[in-house]
Design a protein around this motif. Sequence first.
Motif, PDB file in Angstrom:
ATOM      1  N   ARG A   9       0.788  -1.251  -0.184  1.00 43.77           N
ATOM      2  CA  ARG A   9       0.016  -0.051   0.127  1.00 43.77           C
ATOM      3  C   ARG A   9       0.825   1.088   0.222  1.00 43.77           C
ATOM      4  O   ARG A   9       1.690   1.181   0.885  1.00 43.77           O
ATOM      5  CB  ARG A   9      -1.004   0.055   1.128  1.00 43.77           C
ATOM      6  N   THR A  10       0.752   2.209  -0.610  1.00 47.98           N
ATOM      7  CA  THR A  10       1.339   3.423  -0.951  1.00 47.98           C
ATOM      8  C   THR A  10       1.548   4.165   0.239  1.00 47.98           C
ATOM      9  O   THR A  10       2.779   4.587   0.525  1.00 47.98           O
ATOM     10  CB  THR A  10       1.170   4.118  -2.367  1.00 47.98           C
ATOM     11  N   ARG A  11       0.487   4.524   0.800  1.00 42.22           N
ATOM     12  CA  ARG A  11       0.393   5.608   1.736  1.00 42.22           C
ATOM     13  C   ARG A  11       1.075   5.332   3.127  1.00 42.22           C
ATOM     14  O   ARG A  11       1.579   6.144   3.634  1.00 42.22           O
ATOM     15  CB  ARG A  11      -0.989   6.023   2.236  1.00 42.22           C
ATOM     16  N   ASP A  12       1.225   3.933   3.206  1.00 41.39           N
ATOM     17  CA  ASP A  12       1.909   3.486   4.493  1.00 41.39           C
ATOM     18  C   ASP A  12       2.953   2.326   4.256  1.00 41.39           C
ATOM     19  O   ASP A  12       3.492   2.110   5.364  1.00 41.39           O
ATOM     20  CB  ASP A  12       0.895   3.132   5.672  1.00 41.39           C
ATOM     21  N   GLY A  13       3.144   1.904   2.870  1.00 42.87           N
ATOM     22  CA  GLY A  13       4.213   1.088   2.861  1.00 42.87           C
ATOM     23  C   GLY A  13       3.782  -0.325   3.448  1.00 42.87           C
ATOM     24  O   GLY A  13       4.967  -1.292   3.383  1.00 42.87           O
ATOM     25  N   LEU A  14       2.685  -0.424   3.804  1.00 41.35           N
ATOM     26  CA  LEU A  14       2.148  -1.987   4.328  1.00 41.35           C
ATOM     27  C   LEU A  14       2.324  -2.944   3.275  1.00 41.35           C
ATOM     28  O   LEU A  14       1.454  -2.683   2.031  1.00 41.35           O
ATOM     29  CB  LEU A  14       0.736  -1.759   4.842  1.00 41.35           C
ATOM     30  N   LYS A  40       9.193   2.893   2.042  1.00 43.92           N
ATOM     31  CA  LYS A  40       9.093   3.906   3.155  1.00 43.92           C
ATOM     32  C   LYS A  40       9.427   5.226   2.754  1.00 43.92           C
ATOM     33  O   LYS A  40       8.789   6.042   3.336  1.00 43.92           O
ATOM     34  CB  LYS A  40      10.407   3.373   4.135  1.00 43.92           C
ATOM     35  N   ALA A  43       6.137   6.435   1.214  1.00 46.22           N
ATOM     36  CA  ALA A  43       5.158   6.585   2.588  1.00 46.22           C
ATOM     37  C   ALA A  43       5.507   8.065   3.296  1.00 46.22           C
ATOM     38  O   ALA A  43       4.264   8.630   3.623  1.00 46.22           O
ATOM     39  CB  ALA A  43       5.027   5.510   3.392  1.00 46.22           C
ATOM     40  N   ALA A  44       6.582   8.302   3.428  1.00 42.48           N
ATOM     41  CA  ALA A  44       7.026   9.517   4.049  1.00 42.48           C
ATOM     42  C   ALA A  44       6.971  10.867   3.102  1.00 42.48           C
ATOM     43  O   ALA A  44       7.075  11.835   3.822  1.00 42.48           O
ATOM     44  CB  ALA A  44       8.444   9.286   4.712  1.00 42.48           C
ATOM     45  N   ASP A  69      -3.711   3.642  -4.866  1.00 44.94           N
ATOM     46  CA  ASP A  69      -2.901   3.530  -3.691  1.00 44.94           C
ATOM     47  C   ASP A  69      -2.173   2.130  -3.431  1.00 44.94           C
ATOM     48  O   ASP A  69      -1.803   1.733  -2.328  1.00 44.94           O
ATOM     49  CB  ASP A  69      -3.778   3.940  -2.620  1.00 44.94           C
ATOM     50  N   GLU A 105      -8.201  -0.992   1.468  1.00 44.67           N
ATOM     51  CA  GLU A 105      -8.093  -0.001   2.616  1.00 44.67           C
ATOM     52  C   GLU A 105      -8.365  -0.581   3.917  1.00 44.67           C
ATOM     53  O   GLU A 105      -7.819   0.003   4.804  1.00 44.67           O
ATOM     54  CB  GLU A 105      -9.222   0.839   2.186  1.00 44.67           C
ATOM     55  N   THR A 108      -4.966  -4.264   7.666  1.00 45.24           N
ATOM     56  CA  THR A 108      -4.120  -3.792   8.947  1.00 45.24           C
ATOM     57  C   THR A 108      -2.940  -4.564   9.084  1.00 45.24           C
ATOM     58  O   THR A 108      -2.005  -4.226   9.637  1.00 45.24           O
ATOM     59  CB  THR A 108      -4.983  -3.663  10.208  1.00 45.24           C
TER      60      THR A 108
END
Length: 217
Positions: A9-14, A40, A43-44, A69, A105, A108
Amino acid sequence: MVRLTLIARTRDGLPLAEGLDADKEHEMYSYKSQAKGILKKMAASSSRPPERMSIESGPFTFHYLIDSDVVYLTLAEKAYPKKLAFQYLEELQSEFSRLYGGQIEAVTRPYAFIKFDTFIQKTKKLYLDTRTQRNIAKLNADIAEVHSIMTRNIQDVLGQGERLDRMTEMSNALSQDAKQFAVKAKDLYHQALFRKYLPLIILVAVALFVLIMKLAF
């Protein structure tokens, strides 16, 4: 030849799924770390990363594309055609979106879609030999889009973050050294103070002892 594939996932690197041959995992360890470093940084980043990019790292090149995303990243030999690498990623993107697009989305836990490795391995086999009729046809297709994809070096992508990490480590080390120095300096001060007044303390103690003895007799 495709050596490593990572979907995240792009927004948090999961990390969502991964494709890596178990018998070659030890060979790819450092490159897997670099791949996670790329995620990372994405995401940052306060700005939106390019939707497609190639990142050279030694004898290999990372290729990635971003869609909805989700980043699809693969590592291949530098000589491996960029056109085929992105065709490979596009096939993964199409199937992954079809299967899991509505679930991404809410995820987790890492590698929630690890079963997608079956499709990754099957698709990777189709791209092993660049000389097959199928892959030659793909290479002969319009490549204008591929030429427009930015290529950068891994040091350019990760270098700043690595320098910041090193500076943070150095700062923490200096801070720790300063604390230790302060403790040692305090101990030395107390020792010096004790040595300075020790003769006086002994003299007073002797005088008190003599005085007590005289009063007692």
